[in-house]
Design a protein around this motif. Structure first.
Motif, PDB file in Angstrom:
ATOM      1  N   SER A 114      -4.303  -3.856  -1.632  1.00  0.00           N
ATOM      2  CA  SER A 114      -3.736  -2.527  -1.806  1.00  0.00           C
ATOM      3  C   SER A 114      -4.776  -1.476  -1.422  1.00  0.00           C
ATOM      4  O   SER A 114      -5.854  -1.820  -0.916  1.00  0.00           O
ATOM      5  N   THR A 115      -4.437  -0.208  -1.647  1.00  0.00           N
ATOM      6  CA  THR A 115      -5.348   0.879  -1.269  1.00  0.00           C
ATOM      7  C   THR A 115      -5.636   1.759  -2.484  1.00  0.00           C
ATOM      8  O   THR A 115      -4.841   1.812  -3.436  1.00  0.00           O
ATOM      9  N   THR A 116      -6.748   2.461  -2.423  1.00  0.00           N
ATOM     10  CA  THR A 116      -7.226   3.233  -3.579  1.00  0.00           C
ATOM     11  C   THR A 116      -6.266   4.342  -4.007  1.00  0.00           C
ATOM     12  O   THR A 116      -6.350   4.823  -5.132  1.00  0.00           O
TER      13      THR A 116
ATOM     14  N   ALA B  94      -3.292  -4.542  -8.930  1.00  0.00           N
ATOM     15  CA  ALA B  94      -4.259  -4.855  -7.875  1.00  0.00           C
ATOM     16  C   ALA B  94      -5.630  -4.334  -8.296  1.00  0.00           C
ATOM     17  O   ALA B  94      -5.847  -3.123  -8.363  1.00  0.00           O
TER      18      ALA B  94
ATOM     19  N   VAL C  95      -8.907  -3.890  -3.091  1.00  0.00           N
ATOM     20  CA  VAL C  95      -8.406  -2.524  -3.026  1.00  0.00           C
ATOM     21  C   VAL C  95      -9.307  -1.763  -2.058  1.00  0.00           C
ATOM     22  O   VAL C  95     -10.497  -1.576  -2.329  1.00  0.00           O
TER      23      VAL C  95
ATOM     24  N   LEU D 233      -2.126  -0.133  -8.638  1.00  0.00           N
ATOM     25  CA  LEU D 233      -3.493  -0.463  -9.055  1.00  0.00           C
ATOM     26  C   LEU D 233      -3.559  -1.000 -10.489  1.00  0.00           C
ATOM     27  O   LEU D 233      -4.593  -1.516 -10.919  1.00  0.00           O
TER      28      LEU D 233
ATOM     29  N   LEU E 139       0.799  -1.225   0.000  1.00  0.00           N
ATOM     30  CA  LEU E 139       0.000   0.000   0.000  1.00  0.00           C
ATOM     31  C   LEU E 139       0.831   1.274   0.000  1.00  0.00           C
ATOM     32  O   LEU E 139       0.622   2.174   0.797  1.00  0.00           O
TER      33      LEU E 139
ATOM     34  N   SER F 210      -2.868   4.067  -4.098  1.00  0.00           N
ATOM     35  CA  SER F 210      -1.524   3.500  -4.260  1.00  0.00           C
ATOM     36  C   SER F 210      -0.950   3.648  -5.668  1.00  0.00           C
ATOM     37  O   SER F 210       0.088   3.065  -5.990  1.00  0.00           O
TER      38      SER F 210
ATOM     39  N   HIS G 104      -9.792  -4.635  -7.570  1.00  0.00           N
ATOM     40  CA  HIS G 104     -10.700  -5.070  -6.512  1.00  0.00           C
ATOM     41  C   HIS G 104     -11.590  -6.225  -6.958  1.00  0.00           C
ATOM     42  O   HIS G 104     -12.277  -6.145  -7.971  1.00  0.00           O
TER      43      HIS G 104
END
Lengths: 344, 345
Positions: B277-279, B288, B296, B285, B254, B281, B290
């Protein structure tokens, strides 16, 4: 200490000019120093020289505690603690000016470049805390052309304990690049004047295929093909040690070499007598006639007599081999001495 | 072909691009070429000396070289008739970092002149290049925005894909790579505290500073996670690192606004591991996605806790996401042989 080793290079061309830097790098790291190796390109064309020298001048190595400069024009780099281990000048502008090796006309234009180069070199060398050279020959040139005093610091070879004496067979070996200016052809020409059944082994890589092919033809023409082995390839370090361990003697006949040459030193580590010629330059700083080898005029007949003598008098050959080995210490050739001087 | 890789060096500091250049050399040789790396020292402080460093790069002469691949400013200014750029980055302090107010260039006319000089020299170099590749979308966009040059994105491949063969899950979530605030391993710990008790976490990699390491140790203590977290904060040998990846249930990465796919995510996808991961990042993405290749989440502990729990809820689905991550990665065809071919074309 943070030490930057600076030299110039021609991409994809290897040779002794890289060994001195890269071996020192390993030894310095082993001694606990941080080392950065910096190879910068350099093309010797007269009209491109000064702009490249300006580039060297702009190199900023403030992060280093000291820099050690080798091949020209790396000595142009400015630093508060600059050490130069000078291995040669741009020789076309110096000692080879009056020779076929100059490569450009002797005119006002090139004389102007030459004079400016001498002045720039002298100034840059003058900035150094200490200038070392790799041989007496090079020290003499620094004195003559630049008025710079230097200390001769002979470059050792890497891990010399690899070399040893095992036997003495009937072969004189010559292990270096197969090139005209290394004069393997003289050794073949000598063979036909030999009275003894002494043999020759010439090993090494060539920059072209012409010279090795010429050597083979020469051996045939001279009727000595059965007594000479021509091995045109890169010889690995272990194989080299084996060849030197068993040979009768080692020959090395470069034309006016800048330093004694690694082949000389390798043979001495294997305690083998050395065969060279009166015009071999720096090689003669190591090889002393009838003490640790034989030095003859660069002529086939004279070389043949020396080759026979090595073959026939094994006791003398053995004794001279031992002296060659002792000469290493006599000249203080070793990494501990090198580190002590470069880091003083 | 004789190929010279031209890169900068900061004396006595080894950076990521240096190892990229070394790997490029290795893979050029594997493709049957002769390759060597030229490392040009670059000193950008004080900024008023930058012109001399540019002049230096432009004044060097190359012979016995058939093709140049240049990576960075100002090394890429070196003249050669057949020069391809693989742009890692420009002098950002004259471009996007200048706009962001993070520059070492002086204020006023001198600074303006320096920026003009850098941009002009860059443009001239880009104009004469045989081909321009950018290391990431971000680099590509900057080059288009500030210099008006188009380039193709050519991402750096992973260097030892054979190490990441994957394997059965040993029921831990792995977070590898450098440890620092921007990589946000601390956020994973906050999330773990809110996640189901069966979720376990391994964080392994070199901390940028002692403070970065202390922060994770303290959080583990404070949140009572000692029996659910393993912290191995040091530089790991590649094989150790790969073993953690290969045994993971899923891999978390992340970083904040990452420029590239990130090696961590690429290696996890190679091993067929689902990604967390995170939105925000960035480049991560790209791999990664969702509920396709993983999860995500919004970059806060509650949302991440849900993602961590989901990775354990249905092992079959997690494994399927892992396979999808691998397929996504493979579809990009980011390999050394393809990269070498592009760079020499």
């Amino acid at each position: 200490m943070k030490i930057a080793l600076c030299s110039s290079f021609v991409p994809f061309v290897n040779g002794g000019y890289r060994n001195i830097v890269e071996w020192l790098e390993i030894v310095l790291r082993e001694a606990g120093h941080e080392v950065e190796r910096i190879y910068l390109p350099e093309v010797d064309a007269p009209d491109l020289l000064f702009k490249q020298m300006a580039a060297f001048r702009f190199v900023d190595l403030e992060a280093a505690d000291r820099i050690i400069c080798f091949r020209p024009q790396s000595h142009l780099i400015a630093h508060r603690h600059k050490i130069v281990w000078f291995i040669h000048h741009l020789r076309g502008f110096y000692d080879l000016w009056d020779s076929p090796y100059r490569g450009f006309p002797d005119d006002t234009h090139h004389r102007g470049i030459r004079d400016a180069l001498w002045a720039a070199d002298t100034a840059a060398l003058g900035e150094a805390k200490q200038v070392f050279s790799n041989s007496q020959v090079v020290s003499d040139r620094l004195q003559r052309y630049n008025g710079i005093q230097s200390e001769t610091l002979f470059p050792p070879i890497f891990r010399p304990e690899r070399f040893h004496h095992r036997a003495m067979n009937d072969e004189i070996v010559c292990i270096c690049r197969l090139e005209h200016h290394k004069r393997q052809h003289l050794l073949i020409e000598a063979l036909r004047y030999c009275n003894s059944p002494v043999k020759l082994k010439l090993c090494g890589l060539s920059s072209s295929t012409d010279y090795p092919a010429g050597l083979r033809q020469l051996a045939l023409d001279q009727g000595v093909a059965g007594r000479v082995v021509i091995d045109h390839r890169w010889i690995g370090e272990d194989e080299k040690a084996d060849l030197l361990a068993d040979c009768l003697a080692a020959a090395y006949l470069p034309v006016d070499e800048d330093s004694y040459g690694y082949p000389t030193l390798e043979a001495a580590h294997a305690a083998k007598p050395l065969l060279t010629t009166t015009d071999a330059g720096g090689t003669l700083e190591f090889v002393l006639h009838e003490i640790n080898g034989l030095v003859t005029p660069p002529e086939p007949q004279a070389l043949a007599m020396a080759m026979d003598r090595l073959y026939e008098d094994r006791d003398e050959a053995q004794r001279m081999g031992r002296s060659a080995n002792a000469r290493i210490e006599e000249l203080n050739i070793g990494w501990s001495h090198v580190l002590e001087r470069l880091l003083a | 072909m004789k190929v010279l890789v031209v890169n900068n060096m900061a004396p006595f500091v080894s950076g990521g691009a240096e190892s990229m250049a070394a790997h490029l050399k290795t893979h050029l040789e594997a493709a049957g070429h002769e390759a060597e790396v030229l490392r040009i020292p670059f000193q950008w402080e004080p900024a008023t000396r930058i012109p001399s460093q540019m002049l230096m790069a432009r004044a060097f002469e190359l012979q016995n070289v058939d093709h140049v691949i240049a990576l960075k400013f100002p090394a890429y200014l070196i003249p050669h008739p057949r020069k391809t750029l693989w742009l890692v980055h420009q002098y950002r302090q004259a471009y996007d970092l200048y706009d962001a107010g993070q520059t070492n260039l002086p204020d006023g006319q001198i600074g303006d002149n320096l920026r003009h000089l850098i941009k002009t020299a860059d443009n001239e170099c880009f104009q004469g290049a045989r081909h321009i590749f950018s290391i990431s979308d971000v680099t590509q966009k900057r080059l288009a925005k500030y210099n008006g040059f188009a380039s193709d994105v050519l991402r750096a491949p992973i260097n030892d894909p054979e190490l990441f063969a994957g394997g059965p899950s040993e029921n831990y979530i792995f977070a590898g790579g450098r440890v620092n605030a921007a990589k946000r391993q601390h956020l994973l710990l906050e999330a773990l505290a809110l996640a189901p008790r069966n979720v376990r976490l391994v964080i392994a990699g070199p901390p940028d500073s002692v403070a970065d390491a202390t922060r994770l140790h303290e959080a583990t203590e404070r949140l009572g996670l000692k029996d659910r977290v393993r912290l191995d904060l040091r530089f790991l040998e590649r094989r150790e690192y790969a073993a953690w990846v290969n045994g993971a249930a899923a891999v978390a990465s992340l970083p904040f606004d990452e420029e590239s796919f990130s090696y961590v995510a690429m290696e996890a996808a190679t091993a067929g591991k689902a990604l967390i991961s995170t939105t925000d990042s960035g480049g991560v993405l790209g791999l990664a996605k969702h509920k396709e290749t993983g999860w995500v989440a919004e970059p806060h502990p509650e949302a991440l806790a849900t993602a961590l729990g989901a990775a354990y809820a249905d092992p079959k689905r997690t494994a399927d996401f892992g396979s999808a991550a691998r397929a996504c990665w493979i579809s990009h065809n980011i390999t050394w042989p393809a990269t070498v071919e592009a760079l020499l074309s």
